[in-house]
Design an enzyme around this catalytic site. Structure first.
Site, PDB file in Angstrom:
ATOM      1  N   TYR A 141     -20.892  52.723  79.257  1.00 40.39           N
ATOM      2  CA  TYR A 141     -21.288  53.673  78.218  1.00 40.39           C
ATOM      3  C   TYR A 141     -22.780  53.977  78.312  1.00 40.39           C
ATOM      4  O   TYR A 141     -23.194  55.141  78.321  1.00 40.39           O
ATOM      5  CB  TYR A 141     -20.951  53.122  76.835  1.00 40.39           C
ATOM      6  CG  TYR A 141     -21.380  54.045  75.707  1.00 40.39           C
ATOM      7  CD1 TYR A 141     -20.644  55.186  75.414  1.00 40.39           C
ATOM      8  CD2 TYR A 141     -22.511  53.774  74.945  1.00 40.39           C
ATOM      9  CE1 TYR A 141     -21.027  56.042  74.393  1.00 40.39           C
ATOM     10  CE2 TYR A 141     -22.905  54.617  73.919  1.00 40.39           C
ATOM     11  CZ  TYR A 141     -22.155  55.748  73.645  1.00 40.39           C
ATOM     12  OH  TYR A 141     -22.552  56.593  72.632  1.00 40.39           O
ATOM     13  N   LYS A 145     -24.757  57.529  79.262  1.00 40.04           N
ATOM     14  CA  LYS A 145     -25.731  58.178  78.389  1.00 40.04           C
ATOM     15  C   LYS A 145     -27.074  58.348  79.098  1.00 40.04           C
ATOM     16  O   LYS A 145     -27.800  59.319  78.840  1.00 40.04           O
ATOM     17  CB  LYS A 145     -25.900  57.370  77.098  1.00 40.04           C
ATOM     18  CG  LYS A 145     -24.700  57.456  76.173  1.00 40.04           C
ATOM     19  CD  LYS A 145     -24.451  58.884  75.694  1.00 40.04           C
ATOM     20  CE  LYS A 145     -23.324  58.987  74.702  1.00 40.04           C
ATOM     21  NZ  LYS A 145     -23.125  60.350  74.180  1.00 40.04           N
TER      22      LYS A 145
END
Length: 230
Positions: A141, A145
């Site tokens: 994750y 990002k």
């Protein structure tokens, strides 16, 4: 700066959590219509909110969305996903799928709607990042990002000629479904959305929504070890 009063706005993932807060804040700031997307949209009681179906990993779905929203002034790339575990605990297909949602998804939307924004005078593109764009140790994750942050910075450069304001939004834990089970201090989604509205009105390029985000942004100038999540 971007004018919000009377604007037509698109918010992906706009029917819950942070996306819902974006829609509410933009309407309060004077937006005329906010198109809110979801994989399975539900009816809205406010006639200014228009729910539409979108799967950001599907090129055909994005193309249909452009047909349904031929005029828009502000695009908010909010839709995203996460997977548990570290980089070594997930196979590459899982990581690739997450990147398809969190990185290529916003790129598909940007590519599809950049000409629409240009025809409307430039407008604005908002991409929702995370403090984890900079803070290491959060698996795929955080890596996705970080990639989205780089993507946004490149899009800002490419879209400058058409007058599009590109805003990157960084935030720590925020009270949404994604982190509901975590017993940690959380941002109010509406406070984050209000900060984004102010950034649009002021012509700013970045929102650092909370103290933890400002801490990690400042730490970028120091040793890389200082970017690890405790």
């Amino acid at each position: 700066m971007t004018e919000i009063k009377g604007a037509r706005v698109l918010v992906t993932g706009g029917q819950r959590g942070l996306g819902k807060a974006f829609a509410a804040a933009l309407l309060e700031a004077g937006a005329a219509t906010v198109y809110v997307t979801a994989r399975r949209p539900v009816p809205e009681t406010d006639p200014r909110l228009v729910p539409l179906a979108l799967e950001v990993t599907d090129e055909a779905s994005v193309a249909r969305l452009v047909e349904q929203v031929p005029a828009v002034d502000i695009v908010v790339n909010n839709a995203g996903a996460t997977i548990p575990g570290g980089l070594l605990g997930n196979d590459t297909d899982q990581v690739a799928h997450l990147f398809d949602i969190n990185v290529l998804g916003p790129l598909r939307i940007a590519q599809a709607f950049a000409p629409v924004l240009a025809r409307r005078g430039g407008g604005a593109l908002v991409n929702v990042h995370s403090v984890l764009s900079w803070a290491a140790g959060t698996g795929a994750y955080g890596v996705s990002k970080a990639a989205l942050w780089s993507l946004t910075n490149s899009l800002r450069s490419e879209l400058a000629a058409q007058g599009t304001q590109v805003v990157g939004v960084h935030l720590g834990y925020t009270d949404t479904d994604m982190v509901r089970a975590l017993d940690v201090p959380k941002n109010d989604p509406r406070d984050v959305a209000d900060q984004v509205v102010q950034a649009l009105l002021k012509g700013e390029s970045e929102v650092l929504a909370d103290e933890v985000t400002r801490h990690f942004k400042a730490a970028l100038s120091g040793p890389v070890e200082g970017l690890a999540v405790a």
